[in-house]
Design a protein around this motif. Structure first.
Motif, PDB file in Angstrom:
ATOM      1  N   LEU A  32       0.894  -1.174  -0.167  1.00 49.50           N
ATOM      2  CA  LEU A  32      -0.183   0.176   0.099  1.00 49.50           C
ATOM      3  C   LEU A  32       0.820   1.355  -0.077  1.00 49.50           C
ATOM      4  CD1 LEU A  32      -2.759  -1.122   2.467  1.00 49.50           C
ATOM      5  CD2 LEU A  32      -3.078  -0.563  -0.012  1.00 49.50           C
ATOM      6  N   LEU A  33       1.716   1.280   0.620  1.00 48.08           N
ATOM      7  CA  LEU A  33       2.788   2.451   0.830  1.00 48.08           C
ATOM      8  C   LEU A  33       3.368   2.616  -0.697  1.00 48.08           C
ATOM      9  CD1 LEU A  33       4.804   1.983   4.263  1.00 48.08           C
ATOM     10  CD2 LEU A  33       3.165   3.982   3.673  1.00 48.08           C
ATOM     11  N   ALA A  34       4.051   1.407  -1.490  1.00 45.62           N
ATOM     12  CA  ALA A  34       4.375   1.771  -2.751  1.00 45.62           C
ATOM     13  C   ALA A  34       3.501   2.074  -3.595  1.00 45.62           C
ATOM     14  CB  ALA A  34       5.088   0.333  -3.087  1.00 45.62           C
ATOM     15  N   TRP A  35       2.405   1.491  -3.531  1.00 43.68           N
ATOM     16  CA  TRP A  35       1.088   2.112  -4.540  1.00 43.68           C
ATOM     17  C   TRP A  35       0.562   3.484  -4.292  1.00 43.68           C
ATOM     18  CZ3 TRP A  35      -4.638   0.609  -3.355  1.00 43.68           C
ATOM     19  CH2 TRP A  35      -5.516   1.206  -4.267  1.00 43.68           C
ATOM     20  N   ARG A  36       0.240   3.813  -2.893  1.00 42.75           N
ATOM     21  CA  ARG A  36      -0.361   5.227  -2.442  1.00 42.75           C
ATOM     22  C   ARG A  36       0.534   6.321  -2.269  1.00 42.75           C
ATOM     23  NH1 ARG A  36      -5.012   5.511  -4.630  1.00 42.75           N
ATOM     24  NH2 ARG A  36      -5.268   7.522  -3.268  1.00 42.75           N
ATOM     25  N   ARG A  37       1.896   5.898  -1.739  1.00 41.55           N
ATOM     26  CA  ARG A  37       2.917   7.151  -1.451  1.00 41.55           C
ATOM     27  C   ARG A  37       2.180   8.169  -0.673  1.00 41.55           C
ATOM     28  NH1 ARG A  37       6.875   7.316  -6.824  1.00 41.55           N
ATOM     29  NH2 ARG A  37       7.359   4.944  -7.027  1.00 41.55           N
ATOM     30  N   PRO A  38       1.609   7.905   0.392  1.00 41.67           N
ATOM     31  CA  PRO A  38       0.851   9.051   1.037  1.00 41.67           C
ATOM     32  C   PRO A  38       1.569  10.366   1.452  1.00 41.67           C
ATOM     33  CG  PRO A  38       0.888   6.915   2.263  1.00 41.67           C
ATOM     34  CD  PRO A  38       1.702   6.917   1.276  1.00 41.67           C
ATOM     35  N   PRO A  39       0.985  11.571   1.095  1.00 40.46           N
ATOM     36  CA  PRO A  39       1.774  12.671   1.077  1.00 40.46           C
ATOM     37  C   PRO A  39       1.942  13.152   2.582  1.00 40.46           C
ATOM     38  CG  PRO A  39      -0.662  13.094   0.841  1.00 40.46           C
ATOM     39  CD  PRO A  39      -0.458  11.843   0.793  1.00 40.46           C
TER      40      PRO A  39
END
Length: 258
Positions: A32-39
């Motif tokens: 999920l971190l690799a996909w979304r890259r949260p700001p």
């Protein structure tokens, strides 16, 4: 989700349920971190604390569920776990049909618990703990879906992975075996990243509650079938009746206009 659970059950022979839970969280968080890259905004303020709380509740639910399926058949544990969401639906509505649904589920849970209590009381306790945490997951999940979205899912699972890091002490065998490590992280993708991301998509839409209830009613059925086909876990007649009562109770809530 239950394909991932079936793989997890097979892993329990080599890695503890708690350790598999941590690998599941790690796998889901990385994807999920690799996909979304949260700001940066997702990592501070109210959005962060909401996502973190949701992540910890979800991780606790998964841990309790894995401890339960280490001791109970998959379909039985899932049927017990449904006491949580049905209770949320009944309390929020209080119509006769919703109360009847809760009574049906309660009867099914009692029937299953009566069958399993003598063999594994701890398994029943873990399954009902997962039910309570699933109720909290539903209440928090809607707020995360509307207020934070999939970025919140990534942040919450990352926080939960760090918070549960003491469980990583039991993952030793996995790091020495690429097969175990790949399966453990794969469980995170199958049982967490994909289904929970889909949950967030569904929760953001104004889905008719009766339709959603019918779809939810399929889960104990698919869990039972997965257990039978992949794990050779055939329910006894009382268990099958209990699961059927739970499925009927899930599908019963009062229809709402579209």
């Amino acid at each position: 989700m239950y394909l991932g659970a079936a793989i997890a059950v097979r892993l329990f022979a080599e890695v503890s349920p708690a350790a598999v839970t941590w690998l599941r969280q790690l796998g889901a968080a990385l994807v999920l971190l690799a996909w979304r890259r949260p700001p940066r905004t997702a990592w501070r303020g109210r959005a962060f604390w909401l996502a973190a709380t949701f992540g910890l509740v979800t991780a606790g639910m998964n841990l309790a569920f894995y401890e339960s399926i280490a001791r109970l058949p998959l379909g039985t544990a899932v049927a017990l776990e449904f006491a949580g969401p049905v209770a949320v639906a009944a309390v929020s509505s209080r119509t006769r049909r919703d109360v009847a649904a809760l009574v049906l589920v309660a009867c099914g849970v009692l029937l299953i618990a009566d069958v399993r209590w003598s063999g594994s009381p701890l398994g029943v306790v873990f399954a009902l703990s997962a039910a309570a945490l699933w109720a909290a997951y539903i209440l928090l999940g809607k707020r995360v879906a509307v207020g934070v979205g999939l970025d919140g899912l990534a942040v919450g699972f990352a926080v939960a992975t760090v918070a549960l890091s003491p469980l990583a002490l039991g993952t030793g065998p996995a790091w020495a075996s690429p097969r175990l490590l790949l399966l453990g992280i794969g469980v995170g993708v199958l049982a967490t990243a994909i289904p929970y991301a889909l949950d967030q998509v569904v929760l953001r839409r104004d889905v008719n509650r009766a339709t959603f209830a019918v779809l939810l009613a399929l889960l104990p059925v698919t869990a039972t079938l997965t257990g039978v086909v992949l794990l050779a876990q055939t329910p006894t007649l009382p268990e099958a009746i209990g699961i059927l009562a739970v499925v009927t109770g899930i599908a019963l809530p009062t229809p709402e206009p579209r």
